[in-house]
Design a protein around this motif. Structure first.
Motif, PDB file in Angstrom:
ATOM      1  N   SER A  36      -9.004  26.759  48.390  1.00  0.00           N
ATOM      2  CA  SER A  36      -8.669  27.179  47.032  1.00  0.00           C
ATOM      3  C   SER A  36      -9.119  26.168  45.998  1.00  0.00           C
ATOM      4  N   LEU A  37      -9.081  24.891  46.365  1.00  0.00           N
ATOM      5  CA  LEU A  37      -9.451  23.836  45.431  1.00  0.00           C
ATOM      6  C   LEU A  37     -10.918  23.451  45.516  1.00  0.00           C
ATOM      7  N   ALA A  38     -11.593  23.821  46.602  1.00  0.00           N
ATOM      8  CA  ALA A  38     -12.909  23.257  46.860  1.00  0.00           C
ATOM      9  C   ALA A  38     -14.047  24.260  46.824  1.00  0.00           C
ATOM     10  N   THR A  39     -13.777  25.553  46.644  1.00  0.00           N
ATOM     11  CA  THR A  39     -14.863  26.536  46.679  1.00  0.00           C
ATOM     12  C   THR A  39     -14.778  27.480  45.492  1.00  0.00           C
ATOM     13  N   ASN A  40     -15.842  28.216  45.292  1.00  0.00           N
ATOM     14  CA  ASN A  40     -15.881  29.207  44.227  1.00  0.00           C
ATOM     15  C   ASN A  40     -15.107  30.473  44.572  1.00  0.00           C
ATOM     16  N   TYR A  41     -14.638  30.583  45.794  1.00  0.00           N
ATOM     17  CA  TYR A  41     -13.876  31.752  46.220  1.00  0.00           C
ATOM     18  C   TYR A  41     -12.392  31.394  46.353  1.00  0.00           C
ATOM     19  N   SER A  42     -11.921  30.604  45.421  1.00  0.00           N
ATOM     20  CA  SER A  42     -10.570  30.052  45.524  1.00  0.00           C
ATOM     21  C   SER A  42      -9.505  31.134  45.562  1.00  0.00           C
ATOM     22  N   TYR A  43      -9.667  32.209  44.793  1.00  0.00           N
ATOM     23  CA  TYR A  43      -8.630  33.232  44.725  1.00  0.00           C
ATOM     24  C   TYR A  43      -8.486  33.959  46.061  1.00  0.00           C
ATOM     25  N   ALA A  44      -9.602  34.191  46.738  1.00  0.00           N
ATOM     26  CA  ALA A  44      -9.541  34.830  48.054  1.00  0.00           C
ATOM     27  C   ALA A  44      -8.840  33.926  49.057  1.00  0.00           C
ATOM     28  N   TRP A  45      -9.176  32.639  49.046  1.00  0.00           N
ATOM     29  CA  TRP A  45      -8.561  31.703  49.994  1.00  0.00           C
ATOM     30  C   TRP A  45      -7.077  31.500  49.692  1.00  0.00           C
ATOM     31  N   LEU A  46      -6.713  31.549  48.417  1.00  0.00           N
ATOM     32  CA  LEU A  46      -5.300  31.451  48.054  1.00  0.00           C
ATOM     33  C   LEU A  46      -4.501  32.546  48.742  1.00  0.00           C
ATOM     34  N   PHE A  47      -4.997  33.781  48.667  1.00  0.00           N
ATOM     35  CA  PHE A  47      -4.269  34.900  49.254  1.00  0.00           C
ATOM     36  C   PHE A  47      -4.434  34.975  50.770  1.00  0.00           C
ATOM     37  N   PHE A  48      -5.490  34.397  51.279  1.00  0.00           N
ATOM     38  CA  PHE A  48      -5.623  34.307  52.730  1.00  0.00           C
ATOM     39  C   PHE A  48      -4.484  33.459  53.306  1.00  0.00           C
ATOM     40  N   GLY A  49      -4.318  32.248  52.777  1.00  0.00           N
ATOM     41  CA  GLY A  49      -3.258  31.375  53.254  1.00  0.00           C
ATOM     42  C   GLY A  49      -1.882  31.928  52.956  1.00  0.00           C
ATOM     43  N   LEU A  50      -1.721  32.506  51.780  1.00  0.00           N
ATOM     44  CA  LEU A  50      -0.430  33.045  51.370  1.00  0.00           C
ATOM     45  C   LEU A  50       0.012  34.190  52.271  1.00  0.00           C
ATOM     46  N   THR A  51      -0.886  35.147  52.500  1.00  0.00           N
ATOM     47  CA  THR A  51      -0.528  36.323  53.297  1.00  0.00           C
ATOM     48  C   THR A  51      -0.341  35.975  54.765  1.00  0.00           C
ATOM     49  N   ALA A  52      -1.190  35.111  55.303  1.00  0.00           N
ATOM     50  CA  ALA A  52      -1.028  34.706  56.702  1.00  0.00           C
ATOM     51  C   ALA A  52       0.333  34.067  56.924  1.00  0.00           C
ATOM     52  N   GLY A  53       0.746  33.208  56.000  1.00  0.00           N
ATOM     53  CA  GLY A  53       2.056  32.579  56.110  1.00  0.00           C
ATOM     54  C   GLY A  53       3.191  33.575  55.961  1.00  0.00           C
ATOM     55  N   MET A  54       3.062  34.535  55.048  1.00  0.00           N
ATOM     56  CA  MET A  54       4.109  35.529  54.832  1.00  0.00           C
ATOM     57  C   MET A  54       4.274  36.436  56.049  1.00  0.00           C
ATOM     58  N   VAL A  55       3.155  36.872  56.637  1.00  0.00           N
ATOM     59  CA  VAL A  55       3.230  37.747  57.804  1.00  0.00           C
ATOM     60  C   VAL A  55       3.871  37.005  58.970  1.00  0.00           C
ATOM     61  N   THR A  56       3.512  35.760  59.143  1.00  0.00           N
ATOM     62  CA  THR A  56       4.082  34.980  60.239  1.00  0.00           C
ATOM     63  C   THR A  56       5.584  34.779  60.070  1.00  0.00           C
ATOM     64  N   THR A  57       6.010  34.445  58.874  1.00  0.00           N
ATOM     65  CA  THR A  57       7.448  34.249  58.647  1.00  0.00           C
ATOM     66  C   THR A  57       8.217  35.560  58.739  1.00  0.00           C
ATOM     67  N   GLU A  58       7.574  36.667  58.400  1.00  0.00           N
ATOM     68  CA  GLU A  58       8.218  37.965  58.568  1.00  0.00           C
ATOM     69  C   GLU A  58       8.423  38.273  60.048  1.00  0.00           C
ATOM     70  N   ALA A  59       7.480  37.848  60.878  1.00  0.00           N
ATOM     71  CA  ALA A  59       7.634  38.034  62.322  1.00  0.00           C
ATOM     72  C   ALA A  59       8.836  37.256  62.841  1.00  0.00           C
ATOM     73  N   LEU A  60       9.104  36.120  62.227  1.00  0.00           N
ATOM     74  CA  LEU A  60      10.272  35.340  62.608  1.00  0.00           C
ATOM     75  C   LEU A  60      11.563  36.046  62.217  1.00  0.00           C
ATOM     76  N   ALA A  61      11.558  36.689  61.055  1.00  0.00           N
ATOM     77  CA  ALA A  61      12.760  37.353  60.563  1.00  0.00           C
ATOM     78  C   ALA A  61      12.973  38.719  61.199  1.00  0.00           C
ATOM     79  N   ALA A  62      11.884  39.489  61.326  1.00  0.00           N
ATOM     80  CA  ALA A  62      11.997  40.860  61.851  1.00  0.00           C
ATOM     81  C   ALA A  62      10.752  41.183  62.672  1.00  0.00           C
ATOM     82  N   PRO A  63      10.705  40.772  63.929  1.00  0.00           N
ATOM     83  CA  PRO A  63       9.499  40.961  64.763  1.00  0.00           C
ATOM     84  C   PRO A  63       9.071  42.413  64.884  1.00  0.00           C
ATOM     85  N   ASP A  64      10.008  43.343  64.881  1.00  0.00           N
ATOM     86  CA  ASP A  64       9.664  44.744  65.088  1.00  0.00           C
ATOM     87  C   ASP A  64       8.984  45.383  63.876  1.00  0.00           C
TER      88      ASP A  64
END
Length: 371
Positions: free
Chosen positions: A119-147
């Protein structure tokens, strides 16, 4: 703590000045009206499609639009691509991390580090921001509600896509205008190849960037300990806060102006508090009827955008609008639960506290020089 206090002190007067400078006419007012139409169109489209979490569509309708259709399309495409990529990675790794806290922490560290760095080092920062954000959200959702993790990931992708497409339709109806939010990508710290990081001279020259990304990733990766310790069940906002706050202008990272981080912490928390408070006052005074909700939403977005494009407290204006949206925009039925706004506020507080704790254990350069 002194930096947090110094970031908080100028806000009341700055907010009064920004409110006094609101424009009823002119380019700024017209841009704000365009944002109102975009948000309402995104929410309407998501409602018609019977999607679950309308606030994500509303966020996209607000955050994607820019002064020109070309820039709006570019930004929207990056938001969708980053979200899809992060959701797929999260789904791939969630089954293994859901029952293994150490693996979960390692995964959160990895995706947060990569997302922050790119996000800080490339011209595609907005895409990478949401890549990291969504990957983390999906993973934590699996912790809360795996099904329900697959449904969660699909809903997020659908909401982001619908909100972005609605935003593009609205942007195409207006002539292109110079946007005060459009930024050129001339301040990137690095646009080379990933293998360059193995070069010793590159490491010396870019050490502030690497240090910054590592600190951000640690703040996110250690959150499962806090969740387990305090029995927290709503995970996403804590991870989102610790991650997003560290996405500061690259020039600030390169010159170690870390006061920007503390400023973002204060603006995010106070903006969310004010936006949620306005929504709750509206609900208490006028109820949850459709017309009242739409009018409150329109007024809040219109004011929030003008604060965001003002001169002093831009990020607070953004968070004011998002706090308002997450409280007012919940589903097709009338609002019956104020917990989404409260959960966002609590999540912001916990995520901010984790960042402060991380910087206490691993002091920032400014902290050392200021004693």
């Amino acid at each position: 703590m002194p930096l947090l206090i110094s970031a908080l002190q100028p806000i009341p007067r700055a907010l009064v000045r920004e409110l006094k400078s609101l424009e009823l006419r002119g380019p700024r007012a017209r841009d704000a009206a365009k944002l109102v139409i975009s948000v309402l169109a995104a929410v309407a489209a998501a409602t018609i499609l019977n999607l679950d979490d309308l606030s994500w569509a509303a966020f996209s309708g607000y955050m994607v639009i820019r002064g020109s259709l070309a820039e709006t399309f570019r930004r929207g495409l990056m938001r969708i691509v980053g979200t899809v990529g992060g959701a797929l990675l999260g789904l791939l790794l969630a089954p293994g991390t859901a029952n293994d806290p150490l693996l979960l922490m390692a995964f959160l560290f990895l995706v947060s580090w990569i997302g922050t760095f790119q996000s800080l080092a490339t011209n595609y920062s907005y895409a990478w921001l949401f890549f990291g954000l969504t990957a983390g959200m999906v993973t934590t959702e699996a912790l809360a509600a795996p099904d329900s993790v697959v449904h969660f990931a699909a809903t997020r992708v659908a909401e982001i896509t619908v909100g972005t497409c609605a935003c593009l339709v609205v942007a195409s109806l207006f002539p292109d205008t110079p946007s005060r939010r459009d930024k050129q990508f001339h301040d990137m710290l690095w646009c080379g190849r990933l293998r360059d990081v193995l070069n010793e001279s590159w490491l010396r020259g870019h050490w502030p960037l690497l240090e910054h990304c590592t600190r951000a990733a640690l703040a996110v990766a250690l959150l499962p300990l806090i969740w387990r310790w305090f029995g927290i069940e709503e995970f996403s906002q804590t991870a989102v806060t610790s991650y997003v706050i560290m996405i500061v202008p690259s020039a600030a990272v390169g010159s170690r102006r870390y006061a920007t981080i503390y400023e973002r912490i204060v603006h995010r928390a106070l903006g969310c508090l004010l936006g949620s408070a306005v929504a709750l006052v509206s609900i208490g005074l006028f109820g949850t009827g459709l017309l009242v909700t739409v009018l409150t939403l329109a007024a809040g977005v219109w004011i929030g955008y003008q604060i965001q494009t003002g001169r002093e407290i831009n990020y607070l204006g953004t968070q004011f609008t998002l706090g308002l949206l997450i409280t007012l925009v919940q589903g097709p039925a009338p609002i019956t639960d104020i917990s989404p706004g409260l959960e966002r506020l609590v999540g912001i507080a916990i995520g901010s506290a984790m960042l402060c704790l991380t910087t206490l254990v691993w002091p920032l350069v400014e902290d050392r020089t200021e004693g």
